[in-house]
Design a protein around this motif. Structure first.
Motif, PDB file in Angstrom:
ATOM      1  N   ALA A 119       0.824  -1.209   0.000  1.00  0.00           N
ATOM      2  CA  ALA A 119       0.000   0.000   0.000  1.00  0.00           C
ATOM      3  C   ALA A 119       0.858   1.259   0.000  1.00  0.00           C
ATOM      4  O   ALA A 119       0.581   2.224  -0.728  1.00  0.00           O
ATOM      5  CB  ALA A 119      -0.923  -0.010   1.224  1.00  0.00           C
ATOM      6  N   VAL A 120       1.913   1.271   0.812  1.00  0.00           N
ATOM      7  CA  VAL A 120       2.808   2.429   0.898  1.00  0.00           C
ATOM      8  C   VAL A 120       3.512   2.670  -0.437  1.00  0.00           C
ATOM      9  O   VAL A 120       3.632   3.816  -0.894  1.00  0.00           O
ATOM     10  CB  VAL A 120       3.829   2.221   2.033  1.00  0.00           C
ATOM     11  CG1 VAL A 120       4.990   3.186   1.905  1.00  0.00           C
ATOM     12  CG2 VAL A 120       3.143   2.399   3.390  1.00  0.00           C
ATOM     13  N   ASN A 121       3.972   1.618  -1.062  1.00  0.00           N
ATOM     14  CA  ASN A 121       4.639   1.770  -2.363  1.00  0.00           C
ATOM     15  C   ASN A 121       3.717   2.422  -3.380  1.00  0.00           C
ATOM     16  O   ASN A 121       4.127   3.335  -4.127  1.00  0.00           O
ATOM     17  CB  ASN A 121       5.098   0.408  -2.888  1.00  0.00           C
ATOM     18  CG  ASN A 121       6.408  -0.047  -2.268  1.00  0.00           C
ATOM     19  OD1 ASN A 121       7.133   0.740  -1.669  1.00  0.00           O
ATOM     20  ND2 ASN A 121       6.715  -1.327  -2.391  1.00  0.00           N
ATOM     21  N   ALA A 122       2.467   1.977  -3.422  1.00  0.00           N
ATOM     22  CA  ALA A 122       1.517   2.516  -4.399  1.00  0.00           C
ATOM     23  C   ALA A 122       1.163   3.964  -4.069  1.00  0.00           C
ATOM     24  O   ALA A 122       1.094   4.814  -4.964  1.00  0.00           O
ATOM     25  CB  ALA A 122       0.258   1.655  -4.431  1.00  0.00           C
ATOM     26  N   HIS A 123       0.970   4.268  -2.789  1.00  0.00           N
ATOM     27  CA  HIS A 123       0.529   5.602  -2.385  1.00  0.00           C
ATOM     28  C   HIS A 123       1.646   6.637  -2.452  1.00  0.00           C
ATOM     29  O   HIS A 123       1.421   7.775  -2.894  1.00  0.00           O
ATOM     30  CB  HIS A 123      -0.018   5.542  -0.951  1.00  0.00           C
ATOM     31  CG  HIS A 123      -0.553   6.843  -0.448  1.00  0.00           C
ATOM     32  ND1 HIS A 123      -1.814   7.291  -0.764  1.00  0.00           N
ATOM     33  CD2 HIS A 123      -0.007   7.795   0.357  1.00  0.00           C
ATOM     34  CE1 HIS A 123      -2.022   8.466  -0.177  1.00  0.00           C
ATOM     35  NE2 HIS A 123      -0.936   8.787   0.511  1.00  0.00           N
TER      36      HIS A 123
END
Length: 471
Positions: free
Chosen positions: A271-275
């Motif tokens: 999630a962090v990578n995408a956001h």
């Protein structure tokens, strides 16, 4: 314990609210708001607690104005709900019985900074980022960092913690004194600026974490820290959440003075990578930060790298530039919003528990298995250096079966932590959503003692009623 009769709590009458609103408008004019949108904003929660707006919102500028507002409400036994920035997660700011929300966002003075004593005095509406901006040029900083840019008053009220807690403690460790408006409108100062005292009951600690149920905080004296000579941050992936937690336990037990040590499971990393447009390895990951001298930081990092390798972790990579370090920690702080992106349209249900550090790996591992078995999407992130971790199930609110599954999962999570001699909440607070667990955690006698204190200070139950304990 022989308990006095519980006071009844009902919503105030329309006549009382109308009369009170006119009295407030006479004194505070356009700082009294009754529009539906503003009232709903002040009854809003970042989680799935039902929106329960107040009848009126008022914005004081001074402690004397807060006192006056409280006296007006007390005269009609109208509920009062203190409000900072609205970042709390357990329904703390809802108005289940209506009433008046006292929004302290205009109380933003940094009254004094005593550089020689490493402390400062601030009003409750100052946010942690505003305070640190003010302190930076003085070589000082305020270390409690819950992620959200919360108000200092709200952080005191919820006994907030955060990513730096493993080294610098929580709000209960950094507050020296408070000025508080009690439910009768009286203004009380709880202590002096002395770093320690044996003079009487510790009123400061009584009010820290009281979630607005005993009074409204109008001034805070805080301990500060000097900005470290050297700060280094890094990331270290692990083959499993258990391996990462075991490495954390070994690091703490080895006496390595970590400033921050945060866990993201593989779901949260994705999630962090995408956001945040990062390329972190999508496996369980520790984010670390070391504070100290150049040589001390290097030694701490090398020792941690050795420990990580023992548990299959690595490679240990450094964010050497300040901007890289800031981007990494900003991504961590944005984890709540990042997680929501995993399932657009779903409701986030953020919750937390805390266990003794020796039980951390067991608790997180069992929680991961539970998530899989009940079919939820629920990223895990945590301040694992002190045994505290957060779980964020993402729930389709149109699916009653999924809502029930999430409620059952959270119940198991909390009971698992309590069975391991932990707590139902490490830093979110009780609010409305965790009230049912207090008797399990503390026992009926301790809960009765809390009720005695609440009734002694707030006999008419007007101060943030319906939170922490049921009367």
């Amino acid at each position: 314990m022989n308990m006095p009769q519980a006071p009844l709590r009902a919503a105030p009458s329309e006549t009382d609210i109308a009369t009170l609103t006119e009295e407030l408008r006479h004194r505070y004019a356009d700082r009294v708001v009754v529009s539906a949108s503003v009232r709903e904003q002040h009854g809003h929660s970042l989680t799935w607690a039902k929106n329960q707006p107040p009848d009126v919102v008022v914005y004081p500028r001074t402690a004397e104005e807060v006192s006056d507002i409280v006296k007006l409400c007390a005269a009609r036994e109208v509920p009062i709900i203190p409000y900072g920035t609205g970042t709390s997660l357990e329904g703390h700011i809802n108005a289940p019985f209506g009433g008046v929300t006292v929004d302290v966002s205009l109380m933003k003075r940094i009254i004094a900074v005593h550089e020689e004593d490493l402390d400062c005095v601030v009003e409750p509406g100052v946010t942690r980022k505003e305070l640190n901006e003010h302190l930076r040029d003085k070589g000082l900083f305020f270390p409690i960092d819950p992620g959200a840019d919360a108000s200092i008053g709200g952080m005191v009220a919820t006994r907030a913690s955060g990513t730096n807690a493993v080294r610098y403690g929580t709000m209960k460790d950094v507050v020296l004194s408070l000025t508080v408006v009690l439910p009768n409108g009286e203004i009380v100062k709880t202590a002096s600026r002395a770093k320690k005292s044996s003079a009487g009951y510790d009123l400061t600690r009584l009010l820290i974490g009281s979630e607005g149920t005993l009074g409204i905080i109008t001034e805070i004296t805080l301990k500060l820290q000097g900005i470290p000579e050297a700060i280094s941050a890094g990331i270290c992936p692990f083959p499993s959440v258990k391996a990462a937690c075991d490495a954390v336990i070994m690091t703490i037990q080895s006496g390595i003075p970590m400033a921050r040590i945060e866990l993201l499971d593989e779901v949260q990393v994705r999630a962090v990578n995408a956001h945040s447009k990062l390329t972190l390895p999508e496996s369980p990951l520790l984010l670390l930060e070391f504070h100290g001298t150049e040589s001390g930081v290097q030694e701490q990092a090398e020792r941690f790298g050795e420990i990580a390798a023992e548990f299959g972790g690595g490679p240990f990579e450094w964010a050497t530039k300040p901007e890289e370090r800031s981007r990494l920690w900003q991504a961590r702080h944005d984890s709540y919003w990042a997680a929501k992106g995993l399932r657009p349209g779903a409701q986030s249900v953020a919750t937390d528990v805390c266990v003794p550090i020796s039980r951390l790996a067991e608790c997180v591992d069992a929680t991961k298995q539970d998530i899989v078995e009940c079919g939820l999407i629920a990223p895990i992130v945590g301040h694992v250096g002190d045994g505290n971790f957060h779980v964020q199930p993402l729930v389709n609110m149109d699916d009653p079966a999924e809502i029930a599954a999430c409620e059952a999962f959270i119940d198991r999570l909390v009971r698992r932590a309590l069975a391991m001699e932990g707590t139902c909440t490490g830093e979110h607070g009780v609010g409305q959503k965790k009230m049912k667990y207090l008797e399990i955690e503390h026992g009926p006698a301790a809960l009765d003692l809390m009720r005695v204190l609440k009734r002694a200070i707030d006999p008419h139950n007007i101060m943030n009623p319906g939170k922490i304990i049921a009367l």
